[in-house]
Motif scaffolding. Structure first.
Motif, PDB file in Angstrom:
ATOM      1  N   PRO A 176       0.905  -1.300  -0.005  1.00  0.00           N
ATOM      2  CA  PRO A 176      -0.293  -0.033  -0.163  1.00  0.00           C
ATOM      3  C   PRO A 176       0.677   1.268  -0.055  1.00  0.00           C
ATOM      4  N   TRP A 177       1.818   1.174   0.562  1.00  0.00           N
ATOM      5  CA  TRP A 177       2.918   2.585   0.699  1.00  0.00           C
ATOM      6  C   TRP A 177       3.551   2.649  -0.782  1.00  0.00           C
ATOM      7  N   GLU A 178       4.074   1.499  -1.198  1.00  0.00           N
ATOM      8  CA  GLU A 178       4.486   1.782  -2.524  1.00  0.00           C
ATOM      9  C   GLU A 178       3.482   2.276  -3.410  1.00  0.00           C
ATOM     10  N   ARG A 179       2.363   1.811  -3.133  1.00  0.00           N
ATOM     11  CA  ARG A 179       1.318   2.405  -4.443  1.00  0.00           C
ATOM     12  C   ARG A 179       1.096   3.951  -4.121  1.00  0.00           C
ATOM     13  N   LEU A 180       1.197   4.369  -2.896  1.00  0.00           N
ATOM     14  CA  LEU A 180       0.920   5.710  -2.547  1.00  0.00           C
ATOM     15  C   LEU A 180       2.086   6.451  -2.725  1.00  0.00           C
ATOM     16  N   PRO A 265       8.661  -2.179   1.026  1.00  0.00           N
ATOM     17  CA  PRO A 265       7.331  -2.394   1.551  1.00  0.00           C
ATOM     18  C   PRO A 265       6.577  -1.517   3.107  1.00  0.00           C
ATOM     19  N   ARG A 266       7.597  -0.725   3.519  1.00  0.00           N
ATOM     20  CA  ARG A 266       7.140  -0.038   4.550  1.00  0.00           C
ATOM     21  C   ARG A 266       7.292   1.536   4.371  1.00  0.00           C
ATOM     22  N   LEU A 267       6.446   2.272   5.138  1.00  0.00           N
ATOM     23  CA  LEU A 267       6.622   3.669   4.852  1.00  0.00           C
ATOM     24  C   LEU A 267       8.150   4.061   5.453  1.00  0.00           C
TER      25      LEU A 267
END
Length: 391
Positions: A176-180, A265-267
């Motif tokens: 999700p963070w990569e997509r954002l 994967p992580r912020l």
């Protein structure tokens, strides 16, 4: 007119200028042209600097070994002081997969005034020049190439008359963070360095994407690469400026067949990637930092703020202007989301992503003034002005 309305009008004006006057940066159609085979295929040496890349090397190095290139080519992987067995793993992968010849070397720790990557690149280029190649392919250890990738790069350089051809690798977008965050990273880069301006004859805009750079060996020697940029943390932009500054023609576009396999994967992972070099991009200048923060706020944060506050406070004009600026912003972001095969509902979230980048930039400055500088894989680099000059 209220102060908020005036600010919203300025923000909308900026967005209309960005839409039409910033090299159509938001379009994603600057790609390699269809391949046209040259009369002959020149010798190419591939230089891969690698530091602690054992986790990604099995996903990337086999794609280089398997290049379907008609001319002579070989790979030099320069192990930059790895502690995870990167060098031995590279040799094992070459024995297992075959393909292009691979040489694994290690230059030792970089001397003062050199970043580790550029010291490794220097060592690889020195070895490559013994083979007298016409082109050098500088590529990172986390980049996977399609089987015809080298063919297409050489074809574009030869037929287009370019001294440097670079592709912005498609970064991974799975978490999700990569997509954002990731599509916005490329969007912001293109906004700073519009790809159409980079390839123009006589233009001043210069940039490259360090993950994939095909460089004419003669142009590299003329620009004194990498010695002339030895202390650059943002080495790809510095490389492009050095080549263009000595009369070379350069080109940068989005990749269809070049992918980064490195996960973020992580912020926290993405934050580290951006903040390690953000303040270096601003030349460690506090005034540029203040201007950047103010600019990001005006361009990305004012539109949703004006739209929301105008609705709450009954300021219909401010709400309308803010919403229109927000709409233009989202519309310019949509092509990049399509390029990354992401849903378009992410486009209105760009102000939130811009806020994250603003905070990452401020954090980069904070880390710099705490003496941590640009840190990457156990190394911390001082600002260029603090480095000794070359003798």
């Amino acid at each position: 007119m209220s102060a908020l309305l005036w600010i919203a009008v300025v923000s909308l004006a900026v967005w209309l200028w960005l839409l039409l006057g910033q090299g159509l940066f938001w379009r994603t159609d600057v790609r390699l042209p269809p391949r046209r085979d040259p009369a002959g295929w020149p010798r190419v040496c591939v230089v891969v600097p690698a530091r602690d890349e054992a986790a990604v090397l099995p996903l990337s190095l086999p794609s280089l070994l398997a290049q379907d290139y008609p001319g002579p080519a070989e790979i030099f992987l320069v192990d930059d002081g790895s502690t995870d067995g990167t060098g031995s793993l590279a040799g094992e992968l070459a024995r297992r997969h075959g393909g292009l010849p691979l040489t694994v070397v290690s230059p030792g720790e970089p001397p003062a005034g050199w970043t580790g990557k550029l010291w490794a690149v220097r060592h690889g280029i020195a070895l490559a020049r013994e083979r007298e190649p016409e082109y050098l392919l500088l590529t990172d250890a986390d980049i996977a190439h399609a089987p015809d990738g080298l063919r297409r790069l050489v074809s574009a350089a030869r037929t287009g008359g370019f001294d440097l051809v670079s592709l912005m690798a498609r970064l991974r977008v799975e978490s999700p963070w990569e997509r954002l965050v990731v599509p916005a990273f490329v969007y912001f880069f293109a906004q700073l360095y519009p790809f159409r301006w980079i390839g123009r004859r006589g233009g001043r805009t210069a940039a490259a994407a360090g993950g994939c750079v095909l460089l004419r060996a003669e142009a590299a020697a003329r620009a004194r690469v990498p010695d002339a940029i030895r202390h650059s943390v943002i080495d790809d932009v510095a490389l492009a400026r050095a080549v263009k500054g000595t009369g070379g023609r350069i080109w940068l576009g989005l990749a269809d067949t070049v992918d980064s396999v490195r996960p973020y994967p992580r912020l926290r992972d993405l934050w580290r990637m951006v903040s390690r070099s953000a303040y270096a991009q601003l030349r460690h200048n506090p005034l540029l930092l203040l201007g950047t923060v103010a600019g990001l706020a005006l361009v990305y944060l004012v539109p949703p703020t004006a739209a929301a506050w105008g609705l709450v406070a009954g300021g219909s004009a401010a709400a309308a202007v803010g919403a229109l600026a927000w709409l233009v912003m989202a519309g310019t972001y949509a092509p990049m989301l399509r390029y990354y095969r992401q849903p378009l509902w992410l486009a209105p979230l760009l102000p939130f992503t811009a806020l994250l980048y603003l905070l990452m930039t401020v954090d980069s400055a904070v880390q710099h003034y705490r003496g941590r500088g640009a840190a990457w894989k156990g190394r911390t680099y001082a600002r260029p002005g603090a480095l000794p000059e070359e003798g």
